[in-house]
Design a protein around this motif. Structure first.
Motif, PDB file in Angstrom:
ATOM      1  N   TYR A   8       0.837  -1.193   0.000  1.00 20.21           N
ATOM      2  CA  TYR A   8       0.000   0.000   0.000  1.00 20.21           C
ATOM      3  C   TYR A   8       0.877   1.250   0.000  1.00 20.21           C
ATOM      4  CZ  TYR A   8      -3.859   3.139   1.267  1.00 20.21           C
ATOM      5  OH  TYR A   8      -4.794   4.155   1.280  1.00 20.21           O
ATOM      6  N   ILE A   9       1.887   1.246   0.828  1.00 18.02           N
ATOM      7  CA  ILE A   9       2.794   2.394   0.890  1.00 18.02           C
ATOM      8  C   ILE A   9       3.665   2.468  -0.366  1.00 18.02           C
ATOM      9  CG2 ILE A   9       4.763   3.362   2.151  1.00 18.02           C
ATOM     10  CD1 ILE A   9       3.523   2.220   4.712  1.00 18.02           C
ATOM     11  N   PHE A  10       4.164   1.320  -0.829  1.00 17.22           N
ATOM     12  CA  PHE A  10       5.034   1.281  -2.009  1.00 17.22           C
ATOM     13  C   PHE A  10       4.307   1.780  -3.257  1.00 17.22           C
ATOM     14  CE2 PHE A  10       6.609  -1.164  -5.714  1.00 17.22           C
ATOM     15  CZ  PHE A  10       7.905  -0.679  -5.764  1.00 17.22           C
ATOM     16  N   LEU A  11       3.025   1.432  -3.396  1.00 14.86           N
ATOM     17  CA  LEU A  11       2.259   1.776  -4.599  1.00 14.86           C
ATOM     18  C   LEU A  11       1.538   3.119  -4.488  1.00 14.86           C
ATOM     19  CD1 LEU A  11       0.712  -1.759  -5.252  1.00 14.86           C
ATOM     20  CD2 LEU A  11       2.482  -0.645  -6.621  1.00 14.86           C
ATOM     21  N   TRP A  12       1.625   3.759  -3.335  1.00 12.18           N
ATOM     22  CA  TRP A  12       0.905   5.010  -3.127  1.00 12.18           C
ATOM     23  C   TRP A  12       1.166   6.023  -4.239  1.00 12.18           C
ATOM     24  CZ3 TRP A  12      -2.743   7.178   0.044  1.00 12.18           C
ATOM     25  CH2 TRP A  12      -2.829   8.574   0.033  1.00 12.18           C
ATOM     26  N   SER A  13       2.414   6.230  -4.592  1.00 15.36           N
ATOM     27  CA  SER A  13       2.757   7.258  -5.582  1.00 15.36           C
ATOM     28  C   SER A  13       2.211   6.948  -6.968  1.00 15.36           C
ATOM     29  CB  SER A  13       4.278   7.435  -5.656  1.00 15.36           C
ATOM     30  OG  SER A  13       4.907   6.226  -6.060  1.00 15.36           O
ATOM     31  N   THR A  14       1.886   5.683  -7.239  1.00 18.82           N
ATOM     32  CA  THR A  14       1.297   5.321  -8.520  1.00 18.82           C
ATOM     33  C   THR A  14      -0.116   5.879  -8.644  1.00 18.82           C
ATOM     34  OG1 THR A  14       2.579   3.271  -8.594  1.00 18.82           O
ATOM     35  CG2 THR A  14       0.652   3.389 -10.024  1.00 18.82           C
ATOM     36  N   TYR A  15      -0.841   5.893  -7.540  1.00 19.26           N
ATOM     37  CA  TYR A  15      -2.235   6.319  -7.564  1.00 19.26           C
ATOM     38  C   TYR A  15      -2.433   7.738  -7.048  1.00 19.26           C
ATOM     39  CZ  TYR A  15      -2.916   1.439  -8.581  1.00 19.26           C
ATOM     40  OH  TYR A  15      -2.849   0.196  -9.193  1.00 19.26           O
ATOM     41  N   PHE A  16      -1.460   8.234  -6.281  1.00 20.56           N
ATOM     42  CA  PHE A  16      -1.507   9.609  -5.789  1.00 20.56           C
ATOM     43  C   PHE A  16      -0.150  10.281  -6.092  1.00 20.56           C
ATOM     44  CE2 PHE A  16      -4.687   7.368  -3.353  1.00 20.56           C
ATOM     45  CZ  PHE A  16      -5.735   8.274  -3.227  1.00 20.56           C
ATOM     46  N   PRO A  17       0.160  10.439  -7.380  1.00 23.21           N
ATOM     47  CA  PRO A  17       1.499  10.930  -7.760  1.00 23.21           C
ATOM     48  C   PRO A  17       1.805  12.344  -7.283  1.00 23.21           C
ATOM     49  CG  PRO A  17       0.023  10.907  -9.662  1.00 23.21           C
ATOM     50  CD  PRO A  17      -0.697  10.192  -8.557  1.00 23.21           C
ATOM     51  N   GLU A  18       0.781  13.151  -7.051  1.00 22.82           N
ATOM     52  CA  GLU A  18       1.011  14.542  -6.656  1.00 22.82           C
ATOM     53  C   GLU A  18       0.811  14.766  -5.166  1.00 22.82           C
ATOM     54  OE1 GLU A  18      -1.478  16.919  -9.112  1.00 22.82           O
ATOM     55  OE2 GLU A  18      -0.506  16.313 -10.995  1.00 22.82           O
ATOM     56  N   THR A  19       0.637  13.668  -4.430  1.00 21.98           N
ATOM     57  CA  THR A  19       0.387  13.797  -2.995  1.00 21.98           C
ATOM     58  C   THR A  19       1.288  12.833  -2.234  1.00 21.98           C
ATOM     59  OG1 THR A  19      -1.936  14.190  -3.569  1.00 21.98           O
ATOM     60  CG2 THR A  19      -1.415  13.901  -1.233  1.00 21.98           C
ATOM     61  N   PRO A  20       2.515  13.225  -1.928  1.00 21.73           N
ATOM     62  CA  PRO A  20       3.418  12.312  -1.223  1.00 21.73           C
ATOM     63  C   PRO A  20       2.947  12.009   0.194  1.00 21.73           C
ATOM     64  CG  PRO A  20       4.366  14.514  -1.373  1.00 21.73           C
ATOM     65  CD  PRO A  20       3.148  14.525  -2.235  1.00 21.73           C
ATOM     66  N   LEU A  21       3.235  10.797   0.627  1.00 20.89           N
ATOM     67  CA  LEU A  21       2.893  10.396   1.987  1.00 20.89           C
ATOM     68  C   LEU A  21       3.790  11.105   2.995  1.00 20.89           C
ATOM     69  CD1 LEU A  21       2.366   6.517   1.755  1.00 20.89           C
ATOM     70  CD2 LEU A  21       0.645   8.205   2.403  1.00 20.89           C
ATOM     71  N   THR A  22       3.191  11.474   4.108  1.00 22.85           N
ATOM     72  CA  THR A  22       3.958  12.019   5.224  1.00 22.85           C
ATOM     73  C   THR A  22       3.509  11.319   6.506  1.00 22.85           C
ATOM     74  OG1 THR A  22       2.328  13.800   5.560  1.00 22.85           O
ATOM     75  CG2 THR A  22       4.223  14.277   4.130  1.00 22.85           C
ATOM     76  N   ALA A  23       4.355  11.370   7.512  1.00 25.19           N
ATOM     77  CA  ALA A  23       4.017  10.740   8.790  1.00 25.19           C
ATOM     78  C   ALA A  23       2.817  11.445   9.430  1.00 25.19           C
ATOM     79  CB  ALA A  23       5.220  10.779   9.711  1.00 25.19           C
ATOM     80  N   PRO A  24       1.960  10.719  10.118  1.00 25.87           N
ATOM     81  CA  PRO A  24       2.002   9.270  10.342  1.00 25.87           C
ATOM     82  C   PRO A  24       1.580   8.492   9.097  1.00 25.87           C
ATOM     83  CG  PRO A  24       0.023  10.188  11.325  1.00 25.87           C
ATOM     84  CD  PRO A  24       0.823  11.363  10.834  1.00 25.87           C
ATOM     85  N   LEU A  25       2.318   7.430   8.782  1.00 22.30           N
ATOM     86  CA  LEU A  25       2.046   6.636   7.592  1.00 22.30           C
ATOM     87  C   LEU A  25       0.817   5.753   7.808  1.00 22.30           C
ATOM     88  CD1 LEU A  25       5.691   5.559   6.691  1.00 22.30           C
ATOM     89  CD2 LEU A  25       4.321   7.369   5.632  1.00 22.30           C
ATOM     90  N   PRO A  26       0.172   5.335   6.717  1.00 19.94           N
ATOM     91  CA  PRO A  26      -1.010   4.476   6.847  1.00 19.94           C
ATOM     92  C   PRO A  26      -0.655   3.123   7.455  1.00 19.94           C
ATOM     93  CG  PRO A  26      -0.300   4.589   4.561  1.00 19.94           C
ATOM     94  CD  PRO A  26       0.488   5.624   5.310  1.00 19.94           C
TER      95      PRO A  26
END
Length: 297
Positions: free
Chosen positions: A108-126
């Motif tokens: 889920y975390i690894f593929l996040w950028s594929t589906y939300f390319p303009e919204t990088p994950l930040t802490a706290p992570l899912p």
């Protein structure tokens, strides 16, 4: 490994084997996902990107763990099913649950950028929690799967109506919730019909035309050739097929089955899993024997 005076701590480990000869469902749920969805501005009532991400992560779980026969997902939850004859990790609950949820979360975390390319994950992570539940019979398993799909329909119809009142009707969330609450109290069992009528009469939305992924959830399984409907009876044959599958296999046979599972494509579909037709056309879900891999077009 050499013994030491500290080795006694191993005595605190307790056995956690799941019941033998039962279907095992490992169900994962997002932790604090309402807040998480708001943080990343998930679209309401459904965010296709978020659902596609969940499905992609679940697909990777089936690819990495071929012992899982089928998975069903809706919103921020997924149910992974292991056949009653499966002995993955010797049916130890802790290993099974931790492996499934950690594999899912990692992808889920690894593929996040594929589906939300303009919204990088930040802490706290899912993150996700999980549990394993044993179901002794095929009917128990099917009732569980039906429960989750019925829940999907009920929740999606409610959310579709709720957000239509807000986004198209100009209501506040409090007003929309109160309107639906009043309808529920006054109409009881007719509530679903009333929501459909409200959507169509006020907003020209035909709920039947909503995407199947929203109404039915997502089914992840291996792509084998479907059998003709009516060639066998799921209710009468399901348990006997499982008993046959439980017979000891030769090492060669087990390896061949494993290769066929690994070779099969893992597909994501949005189908009715309540009716017999779904199970009748996919006997490998009941027997734990891989089906026939379709020929390449």
């Amino acid at each position: 490994m050499a013994n030491s005076k500290y080795e006694y701590v191993k005595l605190f480990e307790q056995p956690d084997q799941l019941l033998p000869n039962t279907w095992v469902v490992v169900r994962i749920d997002g932790r604090g996902f309402t807040k998480f969805a708001n943080k990343y501005n998930f679209e309401k009532p459904n965010d296709k990107r978020a659902l596609d991400l969940m499905n992609a992560a679940a697909r990777q779980v089936l690819i990495e763990l071929p012992d899982i026969t089928i998975a069903y997902g809706v919103s921020d939850e997924y149910s992974f099913v292991l056949h009653k004859t499966c002995t993955l990790f010797e049916r130890r609950a802790s290993k099974l649950v931790s492996t499934v949820v950690s594999t899912f979360t990692a992808y889920y975390i690894f593929l996040w950028s594929t589906y939300f390319p303009e919204t990088p994950l930040t802490a706290p992570l899912p993150s996700f929690d999980s549990r394993a539940v044993c179901y002794p019979s095929l009917q128990n398993l099917r009732d569980y799967m039906s429960w989750r799909q019925v829940d999907c329909h009920i929740n999606n119809l409610y959310n579709t109506t709720f957000w239509a009142l807000i986004q198209l009707g100009g209501m506040s969330s409090t007003e929309a919730g109160e309107k639906l609450s009043v309808s529920l109290r006054s109409n009881g069992n007719g509530f679903s019909k009333d929501k459909n009528e409200l959507l169509y009469s006020q907003f020209s939305i035909n709920y039947n035309n909503e995407p199947e992924i929203y109404k039915k959830g997502s089914v992840v399984s291996r792509d084998y050739e479907l059998v003709e409907p009516g060639t066998h009876n799921t209710a009468s044959e399901g348990e006997s097929m499982a008993e046959l599958a439980a017979q000891p296999q030769s090492k060669t046979q087990a390896e061949n089955d494993g290769k066929r599972r690994t070779k099969a494509r893992v597909v994501i579909e949005h189908l009715d899993i309540i009716r017999d037709d779904f199970w009748d056309r996919r006997p490998w879900l009941l027997s734990n024997k891989p089906g026939k891999i379709p020929k390449e077009p």
